[in-house]
Enzyme design. Structure first.
Site, PDB file in Angstrom:
ATOM      1  N   HIS A  48      34.748  39.990  51.842  1.00 19.11           N
ATOM      2  CA  HIS A  48      34.308  41.369  52.006  1.00 19.11           C
ATOM      3  C   HIS A  48      33.534  41.838  50.785  1.00 19.11           C
ATOM      4  CE1 HIS A  48      38.329  41.541  50.121  1.00 19.11           C
ATOM      5  NE2 HIS A  48      37.851  42.582  49.456  1.00 19.11           N
ATOM      6  N   CYS A  83      36.705  49.264  39.767  1.00 18.77           N
ATOM      7  CA  CYS A  83      36.330  48.324  40.815  1.00 18.77           C
ATOM      8  C   CYS A  83      36.829  48.864  42.150  1.00 18.77           C
ATOM      9  CB  CYS A  83      36.874  46.925  40.551  1.00 18.77           C
ATOM     10  SG  CYS A  83      38.643  46.854  40.259  1.00 18.77           S
ATOM     11  N   HIS A  85      35.735  49.004  46.740  1.00 18.06           N
ATOM     12  CA  HIS A  85      35.030  48.542  47.929  1.00 18.06           C
ATOM     13  C   HIS A  85      34.163  49.660  48.481  1.00 18.06           C
ATOM     14  CE1 HIS A  85      39.013  46.537  47.694  1.00 18.06           C
ATOM     15  NE2 HIS A  85      38.289  45.462  47.890  1.00 18.06           N
ATOM     16  N   GLU A 103      38.034  58.028  39.925  1.00 16.50           N
ATOM     17  CA  GLU A 103      39.108  57.466  39.108  1.00 16.50           C
ATOM     18  C   GLU A 103      39.122  57.998  37.687  1.00 16.50           C
ATOM     19  OE1 GLU A 103      39.313  53.212  39.151  1.00 16.50           O
ATOM     20  OE2 GLU A 103      39.336  53.089  41.334  1.00 16.50           O
ATOM     21  N   GLU A 130      42.056  38.110  46.920  1.00 13.42           N
ATOM     22  CA  GLU A 130      40.767  38.756  46.660  1.00 13.42           C
ATOM     23  C   GLU A 130      39.667  37.764  47.016  1.00 13.42           C
ATOM     24  OE1 GLU A 130      39.971  41.608  46.259  1.00 13.42           O
ATOM     25  OE2 GLU A 130      41.466  42.731  45.164  1.00 13.42           O
ATOM     26  N   GLU A 132      36.085  38.004  47.680  1.00 16.70           N
ATOM     27  CA  GLU A 132      35.095  39.072  47.544  1.00 16.70           C
ATOM     28  C   GLU A 132      33.688  38.577  47.225  1.00 16.70           C
ATOM     29  OE1 GLU A 132      37.807  42.879  46.387  1.00 16.70           O
ATOM     30  OE2 GLU A 132      36.868  41.834  44.706  1.00 16.70           O
TER      31      GLU A 132
END
Length: 197
Positions: A48, A83, A85, A103, A130, A132
Site C-alpha cells: 500500500h 509518517c 498513509h 500530529e 509494513e 509499503e
C-alpha cells in the site's frame, strides 16, 4: 471531507467506527484498489501507499518523534518526523503536509519530494506487516511544535551522532533505517555537508 484519524475515528450519528481505507498499489506504485487499514497490515501484508517526512531545524538537526503509547501499530517507538498513509486518491505530498500538521501542529517549509522506497518490514511486537510503497519528503521546521498527545508521546531534534547513540539505546520503528537510508541524498542536499548526514 474524509475523517482524519487524528481528530475523529467515530461516526457520531451511529457511534460506529469509520473504516480508514488505504490505497493498494502494484510494484510500480500504480493504484490497484483499496483495503481497510488494519487488514492491509495483517500478515502477509498488502502493498500500500505510504509517506515518510524528515524535517530539520536551521542547525541541520533531524526532528524525530516517539509514537504515542495508545497507537495500535508500533506504540512507544521512535521514528522519523512523521509518517502515514494518504487517503485513496489523495496526493502523497498533500497527505504528508496534512499529517505533519495534525500530529505536530506545524506546516513544514521547503517540503520537497525525495523519491520512493519499497519495503516489507514485520513489526515484532504486534505481528503486523509494513508492506509499503513509501513516498519520501524532506523539509524544514521553522515554527514551534504543537504536538497532539494522542499521536506523539515525545519529540527530539538530533544530530547524526546523537541519532546513532539513540538508535543503539532506544527502540525505533522497524522501517526507520530503511527510510532514512533511502532519503539521505535529499537530506544532504537540504542540510549541506556540515550537518553530517
Amino acid at each position: 471531507m474524509p475523517i482524519t484519524p487524528a481528530t475523529a475515528t467515530h461516526d457520531p450519528s451511529s457511534g460506529a467506527a469509520e473504516a480508514i481505507l488505504l490505497e493498494l498499489v502494484d510494484e510500480d506504485g500504480v493504484t490497484i484498489g483499496t483495503a481497510e487499514k488494519l487488514a492491509a497490515h495483517q500478515p502477509p501484508g498488502q502493498l500500500h501507499r505510504a509517506f515518510s517526512v524528515f524535517l530539520f531545524d536551521e542547525r541541520g538537526r533531524l526532528l524525530i518523534q516517539q509514537r504515542a503509547l495508545g497507537k495500535y501499530h508500533s506504540p512507544g517507538v521512535w521514528s522519523n518526523t512523521c509518517c502515514g498513509h494518504p487517503y485513496p486518491g489523495e496526493a502523497p505530498f498533500a497527505a504528508a503536509a496534512r499529517r505533519t500538521f495534525e500530529e505536530l501542529g506545524l506546516s513544514p517549509s521547503l517540503l520537497a519530494e525525495a523519491g520512493t522506497v519499497r519495503y516489507n518490514h514485520p513489526d515484532p511486537a504486534s505481528g503486523l506487516i509494513e508492506q509499503e510503497y513509501n513516498h519520501l519528503f524532506v523539509g524544514m521546521v521553522q515554527a514551534p511544535l504543537r504536538v497532539d498527545p494522542e499521536e506523539v508521546a515525545s519529540t527530539a531534534f538530533v544530530t547524526p551522532d546523537e541519532l546513532v547513540r539513540r538508535h543503539a539505546e532506544d527502540t525505533f520503528s522497524a522501517w526507520f533505517m530503511t527510510v532514512l537510508d533511502a532519503v539521505r541524498p535529499a537530506v544532504r542536499e537540504l542540510t549541506g555537508p556540515s550537518a553530517g548526514w
